[in-house]
Design a protein around this motif. Structure first.
Motif, PDB file in Angstrom:
ATOM      1  N   LEU A 241       8.279 -53.684  16.254  1.00 54.66           N
ATOM      2  CA  LEU A 241       9.627 -53.693  15.691  1.00 54.66           C
ATOM      3  C   LEU A 241       9.548 -53.697  14.164  1.00 54.66           C
ATOM      4  CD1 LEU A 241      11.152 -56.502  17.949  1.00 54.66           C
ATOM      5  CD2 LEU A 241      11.196 -54.028  18.347  1.00 54.66           C
ATOM      6  N   GLY A 242      10.526 -53.095  13.528  1.00 56.18           N
ATOM      7  CA  GLY A 242      10.643 -53.147  12.072  1.00 56.18           C
ATOM      8  C   GLY A 242       9.969 -52.011  11.323  1.00 56.18           C
ATOM      9  N   GLU A 243       9.564 -50.957  12.009  1.00 54.31           N
ATOM     10  CA  GLU A 243       8.831 -49.886  11.330  1.00 54.31           C
ATOM     11  C   GLU A 243       9.690 -49.151  10.292  1.00 54.31           C
ATOM     12  OE1 GLU A 243       5.229 -48.193  13.562  1.00 54.31           O
ATOM     13  OE2 GLU A 243       6.866 -48.195  15.037  1.00 54.31           O
ATOM     14  N   GLU A 244      10.930 -48.880  10.594  1.00 61.67           N
ATOM     15  CA  GLU A 244      11.798 -48.218   9.610  1.00 61.67           C
ATOM     16  C   GLU A 244      12.064 -49.142   8.425  1.00 61.67           C
ATOM     17  OE1 GLU A 244      12.759 -45.020   9.416  1.00 61.67           O
ATOM     18  OE2 GLU A 244      11.433 -44.764  11.142  1.00 61.67           O
ATOM     19  N   GLU A 245      12.275 -50.424   8.724  1.00 66.00           N
ATOM     20  CA  GLU A 245      12.572 -51.394   7.669  1.00 66.00           C
ATOM     21  C   GLU A 245      11.382 -51.579   6.722  1.00 66.00           C
ATOM     22  OE1 GLU A 245      14.020 -55.064   9.289  1.00 66.00           O
ATOM     23  OE2 GLU A 245      14.372 -55.904   7.310  1.00 66.00           O
ATOM     24  N   ILE A 246      10.148 -51.591   7.248  1.00 67.51           N
ATOM     25  CA  ILE A 246       8.987 -51.778   6.370  1.00 67.51           C
ATOM     26  C   ILE A 246       8.756 -50.546   5.494  1.00 67.51           C
ATOM     27  CG2 ILE A 246       7.145 -51.040   7.952  1.00 67.51           C
ATOM     28  CD1 ILE A 246       5.482 -53.405   6.814  1.00 67.51           C
ATOM     29  N   LYS A 247       9.033 -49.368   6.040  1.00 71.18           N
ATOM     30  CA  LYS A 247       8.907 -48.151   5.225  1.00 71.18           C
ATOM     31  C   LYS A 247       9.911 -48.183   4.069  1.00 71.18           C
ATOM     32  CE  LYS A 247       7.271 -45.302   9.021  1.00 71.18           C
ATOM     33  NZ  LYS A 247       7.658 -44.332  10.050  1.00 71.18           N
ATOM     34  N   LYS A 248      11.126 -48.612   4.373  1.00 75.47           N
ATOM     35  CA  LYS A 248      12.156 -48.719   3.335  1.00 75.47           C
ATOM     36  C   LYS A 248      11.761 -49.771   2.294  1.00 75.47           C
ATOM     37  CE  LYS A 248      17.095 -49.491   2.761  1.00 75.47           C
ATOM     38  NZ  LYS A 248      18.345 -49.844   3.426  1.00 75.47           N
ATOM     39  N   ALA A 249      11.207 -50.893   2.740  1.00 73.10           N
ATOM     40  CA  ALA A 249      10.779 -51.950   1.816  1.00 73.10           C
ATOM     41  C   ALA A 249       9.666 -51.443   0.897  1.00 73.10           C
ATOM     42  CB  ALA A 249      10.316 -53.177   2.590  1.00 73.10           C
ATOM     43  N   LEU A 250       8.746 -50.653   1.429  1.00 77.73           N
ATOM     44  CA  LEU A 250       7.677 -50.083   0.604  1.00 77.73           C
ATOM     45  C   LEU A 250       8.267 -49.106  -0.410  1.00 77.73           C
ATOM     46  CD1 LEU A 250       4.637 -49.805   0.021  1.00 77.73           C
ATOM     47  CD2 LEU A 250       4.593 -47.967   1.740  1.00 77.73           C
ATOM     48  N   TYR A 251       9.144 -48.247   0.040  1.00 74.17           N
ATOM     49  CA  TYR A 251       9.788 -47.269  -0.833  1.00 74.17           C
ATOM     50  C   TYR A 251      10.554 -47.961  -1.970  1.00 74.17           C
ATOM     51  CZ  TYR A 251      12.818 -43.452  -2.353  1.00 74.17           C
ATOM     52  OH  TYR A 251      13.493 -42.523  -3.109  1.00 74.17           O
TER      53      TYR A 251
END
Length: 187
Positions: free
Chosen positions: A124-134
């Motif tokens: 869970l959270g794969e889209e959210e972690i990509k956004k956090a990195l970006y």
């Protein structure tokens, strides 16, 4: 990166809840165990996993949070009103710090590994972690660390171990009758 605290359940549906906390320092485990006994909610809360709806909160549910010190995760076990395990969720964390008052603060690295009693595992959270990195909310090292920890957990976690751990910690904290302010743990 989000800073989270154990012992907090931020759901407006919760109307009556109590908490127990214990610090365990043995050869097998060194860390904190928090139990939220949710006595009353205004409405049940569900989580959708693929095509299934899983009830994660209702009257008399329990949320058992296990946080080993010097580890990069904490584990939440959700139990229903008959103490049947509904799910486990490993939250990947950067680090954790004890505040000396039986609470623990940690830096959440966003990714989680959901494990269901039938053996299904889901990240869970794969889209959210990509956004956090970006957005530079986390750095590349933290991003890589989160995925590395998820992969390790995915490989070593078994339902049998999770059941044994969760039941043992639940029995430990329910059997712990010490007043909260007298519990201490070596960090």
């Amino acid at each position: 990166m989000r800073r989270n605290f154990e012992q907090k359940l931020n759901y407006s549906q919760i109307k009556d809840v109590d908490f127990r906390v214990s610090c365990i320092n043995t050869e097998e485990f060194n860390g904190y165990v928090h139990l939220a006994s949710i006595h009353k909610v205004s409405e049940a809360i569900f989580r959708s996993v693929d095509d299934k709806r899983i009830k994660i909160m209702d009257n008399e549910y329990k949320w058992l949070q296990i946080t080993p010190l010097n580890a990069n995760y904490n584990l939440i076990t959700i139990l229903d009103d008959e103490d049947q395990i509904l799910q486990w969720e490993f939250h990947i964390i950067e680090n954790n710090e004890a505040d000396g008052k039986m609470s623990l603060m940690f830096e959440d690295l966003i990714l989680s590994l959901l494990v269901l009693p039938n053996g299904i595992k889901k990240i869970l959270g794969e889209e959210e972690i990509k956004k956090a990195l970006y957005n530079n909310d986390i750095n590349l090292c933290q991003y890589d660390k989160a995925y590395r920890e998820i992969k390790i957990l995915d490989q070593i976690v078994s339902i049998e171990k999770l059941i044994t751990l969760s039941r043992g910690m639940l029995n430990n904290i329910l059997g712990d009758c010490k007043p909260k302010n007298k519990l201490r743990c070596e960090a």
